[in-house]
Enzyme design. Structure first.
Site, PDB file in Angstrom:
ATOM      1  N   ASN A   9       0.854  -1.185   0.000  1.00 44.96           N
ATOM      2  CA  ASN A   9       0.000   0.000   0.000  1.00 44.96           C
ATOM      3  C   ASN A   9       0.895   1.242   0.000  1.00 44.96           C
ATOM      4  O   ASN A   9       1.242   1.774   1.054  1.00 44.96           O
ATOM      5  CB  ASN A   9      -0.910  -0.018   1.228  1.00 44.96           C
ATOM      6  CG  ASN A   9      -1.988   1.050   1.171  1.00 44.96           C
ATOM      7  OD1 ASN A   9      -1.939   1.973   0.361  1.00 44.96           O
ATOM      8  ND2 ASN A   9      -2.970   0.939   2.046  1.00 44.96           N
ATOM      9  N   ASP A 145      -9.025   1.420  -5.632  1.00 43.49           N
ATOM     10  CA  ASP A 145      -9.465   2.240  -4.503  1.00 43.49           C
ATOM     11  C   ASP A 145     -10.804   2.904  -4.789  1.00 43.49           C
ATOM     12  O   ASP A 145     -11.379   3.551  -3.931  1.00 43.49           O
ATOM     13  CB  ASP A 145      -8.407   3.310  -4.193  1.00 43.49           C
ATOM     14  CG  ASP A 145      -8.486   3.798  -2.757  1.00 43.49           C
ATOM     15  OD1 ASP A 145      -8.853   3.005  -1.872  1.00 43.49           O
ATOM     16  OD2 ASP A 145      -8.194   4.982  -2.522  1.00 43.49           O
ATOM     17  N   HIS A 202     -13.021   9.448   6.615  1.00 47.15           N
ATOM     18  CA  HIS A 202     -11.645   8.955   6.551  1.00 47.15           C
ATOM     19  C   HIS A 202     -10.744  10.181   6.612  1.00 47.15           C
ATOM     20  O   HIS A 202     -10.658  10.964   5.664  1.00 47.15           O
ATOM     21  CB  HIS A 202     -11.393   8.182   5.262  1.00 47.15           C
ATOM     22  CG  HIS A 202      -9.961   7.753   5.109  1.00 47.15           C
ATOM     23  ND1 HIS A 202      -9.555   6.448   5.260  1.00 47.15           N
ATOM     24  CD2 HIS A 202      -8.836   8.464   4.852  1.00 47.15           C
ATOM     25  CE1 HIS A 202      -8.243   6.383   5.092  1.00 47.15           C
ATOM     26  NE2 HIS A 202      -7.786   7.599   4.851  1.00 47.15           N
ATOM     27  N   GLY A 204      -6.965  11.355   7.168  1.00 46.59           N
ATOM     28  CA  GLY A 204      -5.540  11.075   7.249  1.00 46.59           C
ATOM     29  C   GLY A 204      -4.824  12.179   6.519  1.00 46.59           C
ATOM     30  O   GLY A 204      -5.264  13.323   6.521  1.00 46.59           O
ATOM     31  N   GLY A 327      -8.530  10.489  12.177  1.00 50.66           N
ATOM     32  CA  GLY A 327      -9.830  10.090  12.705  1.00 50.66           C
ATOM     33  C   GLY A 327      -9.728   9.117  13.863  1.00 50.66           C
ATOM     34  O   GLY A 327     -10.521   9.173  14.814  1.00 50.66           O
ATOM     35  N   GLU A 381      -7.025  -1.345   5.279  1.00 49.83           N
ATOM     36  CA  GLU A 381      -6.976  -1.406   3.820  1.00 49.83           C
ATOM     37  C   GLU A 381      -6.327  -2.702   3.333  1.00 49.83           C
ATOM     38  O   GLU A 381      -6.693  -3.232   2.278  1.00 49.83           O
ATOM     39  CB  GLU A 381      -6.230  -0.188   3.272  1.00 49.83           C
ATOM     40  CG  GLU A 381      -6.981   1.106   3.425  1.00 49.83           C
ATOM     41  CD  GLU A 381      -6.217   2.308   2.899  1.00 49.83           C
ATOM     42  OE1 GLU A 381      -6.851   3.183   2.282  1.00 49.83           O
ATOM     43  OE2 GLU A 381      -4.991   2.371   3.112  1.00 49.83           O
TER      44      GLU A 381
END
Length: 396
Positions: A9, A145, A202, A204, A327, A381
């Site tokens: 990833n 994705d 989400h 980040g 989060g 993920e």
């Protein structure tokens, strides 16, 4: 024998890997570029270690060290070989709204798309090249994705332009962070606690808010590329195209350079003039740094707006979920976002929200007497990428 699967990833400043035997997680690795060094941490057999030197000069090349490290920590034997690799793919194209085997033909397709989402596609292509070099003929599965968002209705997937032109140019609101949101859905389904009308934040370095109805995406803030939507760490989020033209003209930037400006020099970094890190900005704000305050206020405000937008799409809300690095870890940011949500029947339990520094399973942080539940759900993920791999291989 179960398949030995490596999940990769790649991000712009980090790399994450996970090793599975069939559906069983054996080990995970996380690489990050910190103070001009590539450091890694790992989890194996419930043992965790951090701040280890990866032995490479650049974050892009850590794929060459993954198997060496996995062997060194005892996760695999010296003679064990991979059966398949799963790789996250972020690409603005209808073709890549499905999981694909990344053979030479698909790599060529990705290369042709590189200028459309250079920050993400470049990382994917670079990683695929290193993985092919390191593991020879091992097949690489590209996990989309965007696939999770393929269920969005047409009115949420299109821009207000000629549909003929949209089809010809393949310009749609694809949406991203689908692997993360789908992992949240899977986790809550397994816990038998999936809200019918759920908004997933989400948060980040990239950030998005998604409306999930009965486990399926019906809208999300990201569009054609991961640039659209919220204020992010270094990304501007949505901005008037005319304003972009003016900026490019005033700063004398080419189309490629203005894209880099909006992706790498904007967002929290641009607003604050100091940092793109939420933790650092919170410290600066406490010392009366005006730029840090503006950045944080803008960040929170746009998430609040997006939650309202997604609640409207759902026709109500039964659950609000926080996931992603910010989060999951920042009780302060969660509190700031939710404090204006009482009109939706949402309120935090301050003690529960602040009591959890490292959340490893779905955790309720809302007050019991309010109708909509608020949860922190760790994203996984890697597990979503594994499912994509299994859907295209004999281990399905």
């Amino acid at each position: 024998m179960s398949q030995l699967v490596l999940i990769a990833n790649p991000g712009s400043a980090s790399r994450k890997y996970a090793l599975y035997a069939g559906s069983r997680l054996l080990a995970s690795l996380h690489f990050e570029y910190v103070e001009q060094k590539v450091l890694y941490s790992y989890n194996f057999n419930d043992e965790s270690k951090n701040d280890l030197d990866a032995g490479v000069s650049h974050i892009a090349f850590v794929a060459t060290k993954v198997m060496d490290i996995l062997r060194a920590i005892g996760a695999v034997d010296a003679n064990q070989k991979l059966d398949v690799v799963g790789l996250r793919v972020v690409a603005p194209a209808t073709h890549f709204q499905e999981h694909r085997i990344l053979d030479a033909k698909e790599i060529t397709r990705l290369t042709e798309l590189e200028t459309r989402a250079e920050l993400h596609i470049n990382a994917t292509l670079q990683e695929a090249e290193l993985l092919r070099a390191a593991f020879g003929g091992v097949p690489i599965i590209g996990a989309s994705d965007s696939a999770f968002h393929a269920t969005k209705p047409q009115h949420a997937s299109t821009y207000a332009i000629s549909q003929e032109d949209a089809k010809q140019a393949d310009v749609w609101r694809f949406g991203y962070h689908g692997l993360s949101v789908s992992s949240v859905v899977s986790s809550l389904k397994s816990a038998k606690h999936l809200p019918a009308r759920m908004v997933v934040c989400h948060l980040g370095s990239g950030a998005s808010v998604t409306a999930v109805l009965e486990g399926k995406s019906i809208d999300t803030t990201m569009g054609y590329s991961p640039l659209e939507g919220l204020v992010m760490s270094t990304r501007s989020g949505s901005i008037d195209p005319t304003a972009v033209d003016v900026l490019a003209d005033q700063l004398d930037l080419s189309p490629k350079k203005i894209q880099h400006y909006l992706n790498a020099n904007s967002g929290l970094k641009g607003l604050s003039g100091a940092s793109d890190d939420i933790r650092e900005l919170l410290k600066l704000e406490s010392s009366k740094h005006a730029g840090a305050k503006l950045a944080l206020d803008s960040y929170v405000y746009h998430v609040q707006q997006a939650i309202g937008q997604m609640v409207a799409a759902l026709g109500g809300i039964d659950g609000l979920v926080f996931t992603g690095t910010v989060g999951e870890r920042s009780a302060e940011i969660r509190q700031r976002i939710v404090r204006k949500m009482l009109y939706l029947g949402i309120a935090l339990n301050a003690k529960t929200n602040n009591d959890h520094e490292l959340i490893v399973e779905p955790t309720v942080i809302s007050q019991d007497r309010h109708p909509a539940v608020v949860m922190v759900v760790p994203t996984d993920e890697a597990a979503s990428i594994l499912q994509a791999v299994r859907s295209l291989t004999k281990d399905a």
